[in-house]
Design an enzyme around this catalytic site. Structure first.
Site, PDB file in Angstrom:
ATOM      1  CG  MET A  57     -15.880  -1.841  -4.574  1.00  0.00           C
ATOM      2  SD  MET A  57     -15.357  -1.040  -6.258  1.00  0.00           S
ATOM      3  CE  MET A  57     -16.167   0.285  -6.545  1.00  0.00           C
ATOM      4  N   GLY A  58     -16.885  -1.010   0.124  1.00  0.00           N
ATOM      5  CA  GLY A  58     -16.828  -0.174   1.268  1.00  0.00           C
ATOM      6  C   GLY A  58     -17.158   1.372   1.058  1.00  0.00           C
TER       7      GLY A  58
ATOM      8  CG  HIS B 157     -22.653  -0.512   0.958  1.00  0.00           C
ATOM      9  ND1 HIS B 157     -22.369   0.579   0.720  1.00  0.00           N
ATOM     10  CD2 HIS B 157     -22.258  -0.937  -0.405  1.00  0.00           C
ATOM     11  CE1 HIS B 157     -21.654   1.081  -0.228  1.00  0.00           C
ATOM     12  NE2 HIS B 157     -21.715  -0.176  -1.069  1.00  0.00           N
TER      13      HIS B 157
ATOM     14  CG  HIS C   6     -24.387   3.736   0.424  1.00  0.00           C
ATOM     15  ND1 HIS C   6     -25.261   2.805   0.195  1.00  0.00           N
ATOM     16  CD2 HIS C   6     -23.522   3.649  -0.409  1.00  0.00           C
ATOM     17  CE1 HIS C   6     -24.944   2.532  -1.032  1.00  0.00           C
ATOM     18  NE2 HIS C   6     -24.043   2.937  -1.120  1.00  0.00           N
ATOM     19  CD  GLU C   7     -29.513   2.685   6.027  1.00  0.00           C
ATOM     20  OE1 GLU C   7     -30.215   1.689   5.762  1.00  0.00           O
ATOM     21  OE2 GLU C   7     -28.959   2.779   7.239  1.00  0.00           O
TER      22      GLU C   7
ATOM     23  NE  ARG D 154     -17.663   6.035  -8.887  1.00  0.00           N
ATOM     24  CZ  ARG D 154     -17.589   4.641  -9.304  1.00  0.00           C
ATOM     25  NH1 ARG D 154     -18.685   3.697  -9.258  1.00  0.00           N
ATOM     26  NH2 ARG D 154     -16.340   4.010  -9.488  1.00  0.00           N
TER      27      ARG D 154
ATOM     28  CG  ASP E 298     -24.144  -1.601  -9.179  1.00  0.00           C
ATOM     29  OD1 ASP E 298     -23.541  -0.639  -9.936  1.00  0.00           O
ATOM     30  OD2 ASP E 298     -24.463  -1.327  -7.745  1.00  0.00           O
TER      31      ASP E 298
HETATM   32  P1  AMP Z   1     -20.233  -1.136  -4.177  1.00  0.00           P
HETATM   33  O1  AMP Z   1     -19.589  -0.848  -2.964  1.00  0.00           O
HETATM   34  O2  AMP Z   1     -20.652   0.211  -5.142  1.00  0.00           O
HETATM   35  O3  AMP Z   1     -19.522  -2.048  -5.045  1.00  0.00           O
HETATM   36  O4  AMP Z   1     -21.812  -1.839  -4.010  1.00  0.00           O
HETATM   37  C1  AMP Z   1     -21.833  -3.005  -3.212  1.00  0.00           C
HETATM   38  C2  AMP Z   1     -23.009  -3.793  -3.390  1.00  0.00           C
HETATM   39  O5  AMP Z   1     -24.085  -2.896  -2.957  1.00  0.00           O
HETATM   40  C3  AMP Z   1     -23.506  -3.908  -4.647  1.00  0.00           C
HETATM   41  O6  AMP Z   1     -24.262  -5.363  -4.906  1.00  0.00           O
HETATM   42  C4  AMP Z   1     -24.248  -3.016  -5.398  1.00  0.00           C
HETATM   43  O7  AMP Z   1     -25.484  -3.405  -6.197  1.00  0.00           O
HETATM   44  C5  AMP Z   1     -24.983  -2.637  -3.645  1.00  0.00           C
HETATM   45  N1  AMP Z   1     -25.556  -1.239  -3.890  1.00  0.00           N
HETATM   46  C6  AMP Z   1     -24.901  -0.237  -3.967  1.00  0.00           C
HETATM   47  N2  AMP Z   1     -25.729   0.825  -3.629  1.00  0.00           N
HETATM   48  C7  AMP Z   1     -27.043   0.341  -3.608  1.00  0.00           C
HETATM   49  C8  AMP Z   1     -28.358   0.895  -3.494  1.00  0.00           C
HETATM   50  N3  AMP Z   1     -28.620   2.351  -3.523  1.00  0.00           N
HETATM   51  N4  AMP Z   1     -29.234   0.230  -3.054  1.00  0.00           N
HETATM   52  C9  AMP Z   1     -29.188  -1.224  -2.960  1.00  0.00           C
HETATM   53  N5  AMP Z   1     -27.896  -1.990  -3.345  1.00  0.00           N
HETATM   54  C10 AMP Z   1     -26.883  -1.143  -3.373  1.00  0.00           C
END
Ligand code: AMP
Length: 281
Positions: free
Chosen positions: A30-31, A37, A34-35, A187, A150
């Site tokens: 979702m953009g 991603h 961070h590290e 977040r 997640d």
């Molecule tokens: P999001 O942008 O929050 O939808 O996350 C995109 C992808 O990055 C999802 O597969 C998340 O599980 C993964 N992700 C987000 N935060 C982390 C993290 N701290 N460590 C590892 N993977 C992450």
């Protein structure tokens, strides 16, 4: 690195890469990268092939009272970070591109999506499964990378892929954390300075629970009681759920044998954070 907004442009690019026999690895996000991603992107690249990421704040996975409108967005910054990580292309569609006005379909994952976050975020995993299936159909990747942060989402996507016979390898990646243990999340920018300090209680409590299990604790009730206390000792932290479930099917566990997953969702101030860790006997 190329960026596309339309399904047609994304498909054309993928078709061109396929002509060279290149494998395509997809990292949906979702953009506001961070590290966490970036670690997914690096792993996708290390596994060979071209890395495509999607950046789409999917309205269908947010509830009416959730933070869709204020969710952080910064495509120029994300593009620079993705390019540095060796990403070949970004698919960043508009909401209208993904959900034209006559859109009527949703994907429902039974059982796995009803507990944990699903119990407090009705419709969330239907929104996730629907958008991920669309992304899979648009990009048709050989592999797709998801974070274990997640964990329930990862299980839902694994189920979706197996149940619908999608020819895509789902890769689960380890949680990336800040120096004090807080799981990285887009977040986290919502946290005030005080909240940010107190938010490290989530991972600290999970680590202490892991130690307790290694030291012989098997009773989930007493573990959950302890973890709740450790977290809620922070004045700004309030648990939404603290549960121990099976690592494979997310069913609630009462006594720990071999391993189980400790999963938590906690409001720190107004910001809802999730984290988890495997309890290993
Ligand atoms: P999001 O942008 O929050 O939808 O996350 C995109 C992808 O990055 C999802 O597969 C998340 O599980 C993964 N992700 C987000 N935060 C982390 C993290 N701290 N460590 C590892 N993977 C992450």
């Amino acid at each position: 690195m190329e960026t596309f907004e339309t399904v047609t442009a994304a498909r054309e690019w993928v078709a061109r890469r396929r002509e060279f026999g290149t494998a395509i690895h997809l990292v949906p996000t979702m953009g506001y990268l961070h590290e966490g991603h970036l670690s997914l992107m690096r792993q996708a690249k290390a596994d060979g092939g071209d890395v495509v990421i999607s950046i789409f704040v999917n309205p269908r996975q947010f509830g009416p009272t959730e933070d869709l409108r204020v969710y952080p967005r910064d495509l120029p910054r994300d593009s620079a970070l993705a390019a540095d990580a060796g990403v070949a292309a970004i698919f960043a569609p508009t909401v209208a591109e993904m959900y034209p006005p006559n859109f009527r379909t949703k994907v429902v994952i039974e059982y796995l999506a009803t507990g944990l976050c699903g119990a407090f975020r009705p419709g969330h995993f239907e929104g996730v499964a629907t958008v991920v299936l669309k992304l899979f159909n648009i990009i048709q990747p050989d592999a797709a990378y998801f974070g274990k942060k997640d964990y329930q989402q990862l299980k839902v996507i694994e189920r979706l892929t197996a149940d619908l016979n999608l020819p895509i390898r789902i890769v689960g990646c380890e949680i990336v954390r800040e120096a004090d243990g807080l799981a990285m999340s887009s977040r986290n920018v919502f946290l005030s300075a005080d909240e940010r300090v107190q938010a490290s209680a989530l991972n600290k409590a999970i680590s202490r629970a892991q130690q307790m299990v290694r030291a012989g604790e098997r009773d989930v009730k007493s573990l959950v009681g302890q973890v709740t206390q450790w977290i809620e000792r922070e004045p700004l932290a309030r648990a939404q759920y603290i549960e121990v479930v099976s690592t494979s099917n997310l069913a609630p566990v009462e006594t720990i044998e071999n391993e189980a997953l400790l999963a938590v969702a906690v409001f720190v101030g107004k910001t809802r954070l999730i984290d988890n860790g495997v309890l290993q006997v």
